[in-house]
Design a protein around this motif. Structure first.
Motif: not given
Lengths: 192, 196
Positions: A149-177
């Motif tokens: 089951n999906k959990i982001c409909d219940v834990f919206g802020r948790f998912c949003g913060q996780g998405a923000a962290s993923l974006l930051l990590s992707l930018l960090g990975a791009t700068s390492f690249l």
């Protein structure tokens, strides 16, 4: 000198380009360090507690069950945090090494070692991002075939913060690249 | 060049400049071989995961007995991304294997090729690593489940499916190691070629 002309990316002379390339290298390392640190921290403080009301029968009042979403409930997020921590500490360490390795001696062994480790960190960071993103997509959309089951409909802020962290990590990975590519492009020049 | 001599004596892991031409040809043969290995690993990984369909009856918890349940790779977006990324890697491996043949044939133009190889190899490494991570993450949940979020494990019922996924993941991990070796070879060849 013939070798520099053969390399063919239109740069004329060594010295000022090398300084600018070194400057870009240090800036990129600093940016990568900040981004991966931010990614690890943003998901490390990610916690959301909610009370879910469960209606067993129509006669009884609904049960209120407290549920919490924590980042370390998922092994993929743990791997993601570990990889970002490794990348951040490696960026700090190589920043210091690169900054120190300038005037005297100019050991190209250190430069080669940093290039090698840069590549490994690129691979690690991207794999951590892929794992956390895959688990995040399952949490966002669920998987009806496997009955997850999906959990982001219940834990919206948790998912949003996780998405923000993923974006930051992707930018960090791009700068390492970009760092790895820059090291590969710089290596023919920097042996003077 | 006289000022560069003490530095070349200090660097142990790189070949000395006098053997650079011969070392360059040998390394480009190794480069071609590794690119072919990359192509083979990516193709085998895609084939193994695409043929992983399995239907089980009566072994999965929570499903009424006699009701067939099917597991296919396209039930999960992570596996679809894995197949797409590894297919791109297979195509890339094939194209650059052919390109490195021209590097062996005409060593004069090789520096430009090696630079391109180094840059594109790094990009493809990012793609393969992320695909491996994504499929690995989902496969791990399928294997162990996640009790906190109530995602049940499925590999006890779909054994052939999980074995295929594991095999495909091992092949893609091998492909990413091969890519790292390829980038190192390109950098070493570039270094030896420029110092010549």
């Amino acid at each position: 000198m013939d070798g520099q002309r053969k390399a063919g990316f239109g740069v004329s002379d060594g010295s000022e380009t090398t300084t600018m390339a070194r400057f870009c290298d240090l800036i990129l390392r600093f940016v990568a360090m900040i981004l991966t640190l931010a990614a690890a921290v943003v998901i490390g403080v990610d916690k959301q507690a909610k009370t879910v009301s469960l209606q067993l029968t129509a006669a009884l009042p609904p049960l209120r069950i407290p549920v919490t979403a924590r980042w370390h409930y998922s092994s993929a997020f743990v791997y993601f945090v570990v990889v970002n921590a490794i990348a951040c500490s490696y960026a700090a360490f190589s920043l210091v090494l690169s900054a120190v390795n300038k005037g005297k001696g100019r050991r190209s062994f250190i430069r080669s070692a940093i290039t090698v480790m840069d590549l490994l960190t690129v691979a690690l960071l991207f794999s951590g991002f892929g794992a956390a993103a895959a688990v995040g997509v399952i949490g966002l959309k669920g998987n009806s075939h496997l009955n997850w089951n999906k959990i982001c409909d219940v834990f919206g802020r948790f998912c949003g913060q996780g998405a923000a962290s993923l974006l930051l990590s992707l930018l960090g990975a791009t700068s390492f690249l970009s760092l790895a590519v820059l090291s590969a492009l710089r290596l023919p020049r920097g042996s003077n | 060049m006289a000022s560069a001599e003490p530095e070349s004596a200090k660097e142990a892991p790189l070949p000395p400049p006098s053997t650079a031409p011969r070392g360059g040809v040998n390394l480009s043969l190794v480069d071609f071989g590794l690119r072919f290995v990359l192509f083979a690993a990516a193709v085998s990984s895609v084939v193994v995961i695409v043929t992983s369909k399995q239907t089980v009856v009566g072994k999965l918890r929570g499903v009424p007995p006699g009701f067939p349940v099917q597991a296919k790779f396209d039930h999960s977006p992570a596996f679809i991304y894995f197949v797409a990324a590894l297919s791109v890697t297979a195509l890339y491996g094939l194209v650059t294997a052919l390109a490195s043949v021209s590097v062996i044939a005409k060593p004069n133009l090789s520096t430009k090729f090696l630079l391109h190889f180094a840059v594109w190899d790094t990009l493809i490494l990012g793609v393969v690593a992320s695909a491996t991570g994504a499929a690995g993450g989902v496969a791990y949940i399928g294997l162990k489940g996640n009790s906190h979020v109530r995602w049940d494990k499925v590999c006890y019922a779909f054994d052939k499916f999980c074995r295929h996924i594991g095999g495909a993941l091992a092949a893609s991990l091998f492909a990413s190691v091969v890519l790292v070796l390829l980038i190192w070879i390109s950098i070493i060849s570039l270094h030896a070629r420029i110092r010549k």
